[in-house]
Design an enzyme around this catalytic site. Structure first.
Site, PDB file in Angstrom:
ATOM      1  N   LYS A  23      24.031  36.944  22.633  1.00  0.00           N
ATOM      2  CA  LYS A  23      24.030  36.958  24.111  1.00  0.00           C
ATOM      3  C   LYS A  23      25.380  37.431  24.668  1.00  0.00           C
ATOM      4  O   LYS A  23      25.431  38.256  25.578  1.00  0.00           O
ATOM      5  CB  LYS A  23      23.698  35.545  24.630  1.00  0.00           C
ATOM      6  N   ARG A  38      28.274  42.029  27.317  1.00  0.00           N
ATOM      7  CA  ARG A  38      29.463  42.891  27.378  1.00  0.00           C
ATOM      8  C   ARG A  38      29.110  44.358  27.154  1.00  0.00           C
ATOM      9  O   ARG A  38      29.628  45.238  27.830  1.00  0.00           O
ATOM     10  CB  ARG A  38      30.497  42.425  26.348  1.00  0.00           C
ATOM     11  N   GLY A  48      26.408  32.163  33.570  1.00  0.00           N
ATOM     12  CA  GLY A  48      27.841  32.004  33.822  1.00  0.00           C
ATOM     13  C   GLY A  48      28.617  33.213  33.320  1.00  0.00           C
ATOM     14  O   GLY A  48      29.538  33.700  33.978  1.00  0.00           O
ATOM     15  N   ARG A  78      28.955  25.554  38.899  1.00  0.00           N
ATOM     16  CA  ARG A  78      29.935  25.823  37.830  1.00  0.00           C
ATOM     17  C   ARG A  78      31.250  26.330  38.413  1.00  0.00           C
ATOM     18  O   ARG A  78      31.270  27.049  39.404  1.00  0.00           O
ATOM     19  CB  ARG A  78      29.330  26.789  36.812  1.00  0.00           C
ATOM     20  N   GLN A  81      35.358  33.762  29.099  1.00  0.00           N
ATOM     21  CA  GLN A  81      34.882  34.315  30.369  1.00  0.00           C
ATOM     22  C   GLN A  81      36.057  34.606  31.303  1.00  0.00           C
ATOM     23  O   GLN A  81      36.096  35.641  31.965  1.00  0.00           O
ATOM     24  CB  GLN A  81      33.885  33.353  31.019  1.00  0.00           C
ATOM     25  N   ASP A 137      29.684  26.156  22.109  1.00  0.00           N
ATOM     26  CA  ASP A 137      28.244  26.256  22.392  1.00  0.00           C
ATOM     27  C   ASP A 137      27.394  25.517  21.358  1.00  0.00           C
ATOM     28  O   ASP A 137      26.189  25.332  21.570  1.00  0.00           O
ATOM     29  CB  ASP A 137      27.812  27.727  22.454  1.00  0.00           C
ATOM     30  N   LYS A 190      29.195  23.099  31.650  1.00  0.00           N
ATOM     31  CA  LYS A 190      28.298  24.146  31.147  1.00  0.00           C
ATOM     32  C   LYS A 190      27.016  24.170  31.982  1.00  0.00           C
ATOM     33  O   LYS A 190      26.997  23.653  33.090  1.00  0.00           O
ATOM     34  CB  LYS A 190      28.021  23.914  29.657  1.00  0.00           C
ATOM     35  N   ARG A 219      26.867  18.648  29.700  1.00  0.00           N
ATOM     36  CA  ARG A 219      26.266  18.462  28.365  1.00  0.00           C
ATOM     37  C   ARG A 219      26.626  17.115  27.735  1.00  0.00           C
ATOM     38  O   ARG A 219      25.896  16.642  26.860  1.00  0.00           O
ATOM     39  CB  ARG A 219      26.643  19.630  27.440  1.00  0.00           C
TER      40      ARG A 219
HETATM   41  C1  S3P Z   1      30.959  32.864  26.721  1.00  0.00           C
HETATM   42  C2  S3P Z   1      32.052  32.060  26.707  1.00  0.00           C
HETATM   43  C3  S3P Z   1      31.975  30.583  26.637  1.00  0.00           C
HETATM   44  C4  S3P Z   1      30.598  30.131  26.182  1.00  0.00           C
HETATM   45  C5  S3P Z   1      29.493  30.848  26.893  1.00  0.00           C
HETATM   46  C6  S3P Z   1      29.583  32.336  26.630  1.00  0.00           C
HETATM   47  C7  S3P Z   1      31.156  34.325  26.812  1.00  0.00           C
HETATM   48  O1  S3P Z   1      32.231  30.046  27.911  1.00  0.00           O
HETATM   49  O2  S3P Z   1      30.466  28.745  26.354  1.00  0.00           O
HETATM   50  O3  S3P Z   1      28.223  30.398  26.448  1.00  0.00           O
HETATM   51  O4  S3P Z   1      30.213  35.099  26.530  1.00  0.00           O
HETATM   52  O5  S3P Z   1      32.271  34.734  27.160  1.00  0.00           O
HETATM   53  P1  S3P Z   1      33.746  29.744  28.421  1.00  0.00           P
HETATM   54  O6  S3P Z   1      34.421  31.047  28.595  1.00  0.00           O
HETATM   55  O7  S3P Z   1      33.552  29.023  29.730  1.00  0.00           O
HETATM   56  O8  S3P Z   1      34.353  28.882  27.376  1.00  0.00           O
END
Ligand code: S3P
Length: 448
Positions: free
Chosen positions: A29, A34, A104, A132, A180, A333, A360, A364
């Protein structure tokens, strides 16, 4: 040796011999999100294979379409998708709000892209996404000169991005290790053509950095005394399209590995062509400490920047472990499935330093504690984690997934084990990241 080949949903396949089963999981994912964004911004035609066809990805793809990118339907069988990028200056102000749904990653990465673009757009999302935290993204982007307005509550979506002037360079110490946050800043730097440096106390997943190198954006990474640092220097005006095969999502594989370890398939299960990126596979160390019998075989990166290979898990006797703050970014995750495995392990499993879990798709920590207690498991809740007392009692009850795909799937693993009586309130949530999840577990159960 008897060999049976079967086609399941979409990309999920099982291949069985007498004492092991081989399966595929859908595309990663994080990487899918990206590569779609970078293909949309590239100059030229990208060729992408193995993309995840899930709810979060569809939300990002639809947002890119509204921004003027001719992005065809994402194939559900992993076959090739060609995208002609609009170039880093080519996005258009959308006439509609960009609805990122539950995603997110989509929302935060696109905020970075929009901040660097000279366009206007409003980003909205579902109830979970609206709760969030976005301040961690908006603060650095505003420091770079981006014009962002929170339309309801400060620090939350909906957010309006207004035509920002030229962005300033930034040297940002991220208060939380977050891929992120890091990626939003890097994307703002790439699209806004300004230099950025991001430091985090521990390294978060590094897919953006790897893909930047792939498209010819000069990125350097280094360890420094305060942590891990990434620098984008001299971002190019145009960058190269991608020719890329997305590996299977190792976070999805975690559920299948847990199911195999708990004896759900009755035999060993091998997951083929799955990401083995070290910033994502921390949970394999945790699983191994818990006594799960694992074999990992790297098969190379398939001519791309992401390592991949096979993971085999066998039925195992499980025991407790401790996960602490140091380890959390690499297993963030997978903490739900680690906690659920803790309930089936001998001893007391402890997860601490994981306050990020409360931010999240659901809180969680609360979701896990509530549901483990519903099943009769002894749990202690902490602000930053939980402790789970393993039990051999039969588990029984109705799970509230709180709208969270990973909570639904973590308890779904237990629900498909013989001897449990567990129902999930919304099993369709797995479609966010793992379409075909239930079909795959059912198939594995039939082999047991
Ligand atoms: C992700 C980063 C993580 C992860 C999310 C996917 C990403 O979040 O928990 O499921 O694809 O960059 P955080 O950047 O908030 O840690």
């Amino acid at each position: 040796m008897l060999e049976v080949k079967e086609q399941l949903h979409g990309d999920n396949k099982t291949q069985k011999d007498s004492d092991s089963v081989k399966v595929h999981v859908p595309g990663d994912k994080s990487i899918t999100q990206r590569v779609l964004i970078l293909a949309a911004l590239a100059s030229g035609e990208s060729r992408l294979r193995g993309l995840l066809h899930g709810g979060d990805v569809e939300a990002t793809a639809q947002a890119l379409r509204l921004l003027g990118v001719a992005l065809p339907r994402i194939p559900s069988d992993g076959s090739e998708l060609c995208i002609t990028g609009v170039g880093s200056d080519g996005l258009k102000s959308p006439v509609q709000n960009l609805d990122l749904g539950n995603s997110g990653t989509g929302a935060r990465l696109l905020l970075g892209v929009l901040a660097g673009s000279q366009i206007e757009a409003t980003l909205v999302g579902d109830v979970s996404l609206q709760s969030r935290p976005m301040r961690r993204i908006c603060s650095p982007l505003r420091t770079m000169g981006a014009r962002l307005e929170h339309l309801c509550e400060e620090g939350c979506i909906p957010i309006r991005v207004d035509r920002s002037g030229p962005l300033r360079s930034i040297d940002w110490m991220s208060p939380v290790p977050s891929a992120q946050v890091k990626s939003a800043i890097l994307l703002a730097g790439l699209v806004g053509r300004t230099e950025v440096v991001v430091t985090e106390a521990q390294q978060s997943r590094d897919h953006t950095e790897r893909l930047f190198a792939e498209i010819g954006a000069p990125i350097s990474i280094r360890n420094i005394p305060s942590g891990h640092q990434v620098e984008l220097n001299n971002p190019p005006d145009i960058f190269a399209p991608l020719d890329f095969s997305v590996p299977g999502d190792v976070s999805s594989a975690a559920f299948v590995i847990a199911f195999a370890a708990l004896g759900g398939a009755g035999v060993s299960v091998t997951i083929d062509n799955v990401s083995l990126n070290r910033t994502r596979t921390g949970f394999l160390d945790v699983f191994s400490r818990m006594g799960i019998d694992l074999t990992i075989e790297e098969t190379g990166s398939g001519n791309t920047c992401e390592p991949r290979g096979l993971i085999t898990a066998s039925p195992s006797e499980l025991h407790d472990t401790v996960v602490d703050a140091e380890e959390v970014p690499a297993v963030i995750d997978e903490l739900p499935i680690i906690a659920v495995l803790g309930a089936c392990s001998e001893g007391r499993t402890s997860i601490r330093g994981a306050g990020e879990l409360r931010l999240k798709e659901s809180d969680r920590i609360h979701s896990l504690v509530y549901n483990l207690q519903t099943l009769g498991v002894e749990v202690v809740e902490h602000e930053d984690g939980l402790e789970i007392e393993g039990t051999t009692r039969p588990l029984k009850g109705r799970i509230r997934a709180f709208g969270d795909h990973r909570i639904a799937m973590a308890f779904g693993v237990l629900a498909r084990l013989k001897g449990t009586h567990i129902e999930i309130d919304d099993p369709t949530l797995s479609d966010i990241s793992f379409p075909g999840f239930w079909g795959l577990l059912d198939k594995l159960t039939q082999t047991a």
